[in-house]
Motif scaffolding. Sequence first.
Motif, PDB file in Angstrom:
ATOM      1  N   ASP A  14       0.814  -1.216   0.000  1.00 50.29           N
ATOM      2  CA  ASP A  14       0.000   0.000   0.000  1.00 50.29           C
ATOM      3  C   ASP A  14       0.847   1.266   0.000  1.00 50.29           C
ATOM      4  N   LEU A  15       2.165   1.130   0.165  1.00 51.38           N
ATOM      5  CA  LEU A  15       3.067   2.286   0.054  1.00 51.38           C
ATOM      6  C   LEU A  15       3.454   2.557  -1.393  1.00 51.38           C
ATOM      7  N   ALA A  16       3.159   1.645  -2.277  1.00 53.19           N
ATOM      8  CA  ALA A  16       3.520   1.815  -3.680  1.00 53.19           C
ATOM      9  C   ALA A  16       2.562   2.788  -4.364  1.00 53.19           C
ATOM     10  N   PRO A  17       3.034   3.430  -5.422  1.00 52.55           N
ATOM     11  CA  PRO A  17       2.125   4.291  -6.189  1.00 52.55           C
ATOM     12  C   PRO A  17       0.994   3.464  -6.786  1.00 52.55           C
ATOM     13  N   SER A  18      -0.130   4.096  -6.995  1.00 51.87           N
ATOM     14  CA  SER A  18      -1.256   3.406  -7.633  1.00 51.87           C
ATOM     15  C   SER A  18      -0.851   2.953  -9.022  1.00 51.87           C
ATOM     16  N   ASP A  19      -1.577   1.974  -9.556  1.00 56.09           N
ATOM     17  CA  ASP A  19      -1.293   1.504 -10.920  1.00 56.09           C
ATOM     18  C   ASP A  19      -1.410   2.661 -11.912  1.00 56.09           C
ATOM     19  N   GLU A  20      -2.410   3.512 -11.699  1.00 55.88           N
ATOM     20  CA  GLU A  20      -2.614   4.660 -12.581  1.00 55.88           C
ATOM     21  C   GLU A  20      -1.394   5.587 -12.566  1.00 55.88           C
ATOM     22  N   LEU A  21      -0.902   5.917 -11.382  1.00 54.42           N
ATOM     23  CA  LEU A  21       0.250   6.814 -11.271  1.00 54.42           C
ATOM     24  C   LEU A  21       1.517   6.137 -11.812  1.00 54.42           C
TER      25      LEU A  21
ATOM     26  N   ARG B 143       2.412  13.959  -6.876  1.00 53.21           N
ATOM     27  CA  ARG B 143       1.210  13.129  -6.905  1.00 53.21           C
ATOM     28  C   ARG B 143       1.353  11.921  -5.975  1.00 53.21           C
ATOM     29  N   TYR B 144       2.562  11.366  -5.910  1.00 53.73           N
ATOM     30  CA  TYR B 144       2.799  10.218  -5.038  1.00 53.73           C
ATOM     31  C   TYR B 144       2.671  10.617  -3.565  1.00 53.73           C
ATOM     32  N   LEU B 145       3.214  11.760  -3.192  1.00 52.27           N
ATOM     33  CA  LEU B 145       3.074  12.226  -1.812  1.00 52.27           C
ATOM     34  C   LEU B 145       1.595  12.421  -1.455  1.00 52.27           C
ATOM     35  N   LYS B 146       0.812  12.885  -2.417  1.00 49.47           N
ATOM     36  CA  LYS B 146      -0.629  13.044  -2.185  1.00 49.47           C
ATOM     37  C   LYS B 146      -1.277  11.674  -1.969  1.00 49.47           C
ATOM     38  N   GLU B 147      -0.882  10.679  -2.757  1.00 49.94           N
ATOM     39  CA  GLU B 147      -1.429   9.331  -2.580  1.00 49.94           C
ATOM     40  C   GLU B 147      -1.071   8.747  -1.213  1.00 49.94           C
ATOM     41  N   LEU B 148       0.088   9.109  -0.700  1.00 47.47           N
ATOM     42  CA  LEU B 148       0.507   8.586   0.605  1.00 47.47           C
ATOM     43  C   LEU B 148      -0.337   9.118   1.758  1.00 47.47           C
ATOM     44  N   SER B 149      -1.206  10.085   1.486  1.00 51.85           N
ATOM     45  CA  SER B 149      -2.090  10.590   2.540  1.00 51.85           C
ATOM     46  C   SER B 149      -3.370   9.756   2.668  1.00 51.85           C
ATOM     47  N   HIS B 150      -3.595   8.803   1.768  1.00 49.28           N
ATOM     48  CA  HIS B 150      -4.769   7.928   1.867  1.00 49.28           C
ATOM     49  C   HIS B 150      -4.621   6.994   3.070  1.00 49.28           C
ATOM     50  N   PRO B 151      -5.739   6.587   3.679  1.00 48.19           N
ATOM     51  CA  PRO B 151      -5.683   5.784   4.918  1.00 48.19           C
ATOM     52  C   PRO B 151      -4.855   4.497   4.832  1.00 48.19           C
ATOM     53  N   ASP B 152      -4.990   3.716   3.756  1.00 49.12           N
ATOM     54  CA  ASP B 152      -4.214   2.474   3.655  1.00 49.12           C
ATOM     55  C   ASP B 152      -2.720   2.778   3.593  1.00 49.12           C
ATOM     56  N   ALA B 153      -2.367   3.778   2.809  1.00 51.68           N
ATOM     57  CA  ALA B 153      -0.956   4.159   2.708  1.00 51.68           C
ATOM     58  C   ALA B 153      -0.468   4.718   4.037  1.00 51.68           C
ATOM     59  N   GLN B 154      -1.293   5.488   4.722  1.00 52.55           N
ATOM     60  CA  GLN B 154      -0.906   6.043   6.021  1.00 52.55           C
ATOM     61  C   GLN B 154      -0.623   4.936   7.032  1.00 52.55           C
TER      62      GLN B 154
END
Length: 139
Positions: free
Chosen positions: A39-46, A63-74
């Motif tokens: 869940d720390l990896a970038p999304s498939d889309e990114l 964009r990756y830092l923004k994705e890391l703010s999602h609950p699973d990544a957090q």
Amino acid sequence: MKRVYDPASPKDGQRILVDRLWPRGLTKERAAVDEWLRDLAPSDELRRWYHARPGEWARFRQRYLKELSHPDAQRDLEHLYSLASKRKRLTLLFGSKNLEQNNALVLKELLEGARKPPTGTGPAAAHAMRPRRAAIRRR
């Protein structure tokens, strides 16, 4: 940081895979992965977006830092911080052929407390240099 395809070493410490997909052609034994924080990896889309635009490192990073703010990544990021506080050495494993610009580098910077790497150019860098120049002149 190390490519997951490189041989494991006792100097690696705890080896943590930070890719969403398991590396092709690699067995679990050969990879010698202690933890897989997908869940720390970038999304498939990114990931696909960046693969098509390798020159867009700054935008990818943002964009990756923004994705890391999602609950699973957090959750996984907190776990990574916890591992880092308990161990002397962690090795972040990645599959990318790009050794200088990949998601593991962003995670390494976060672990080291540097949210933005110095660029040395642009208005922010010029502004940051003003106090240093003034201090040097006073000496």
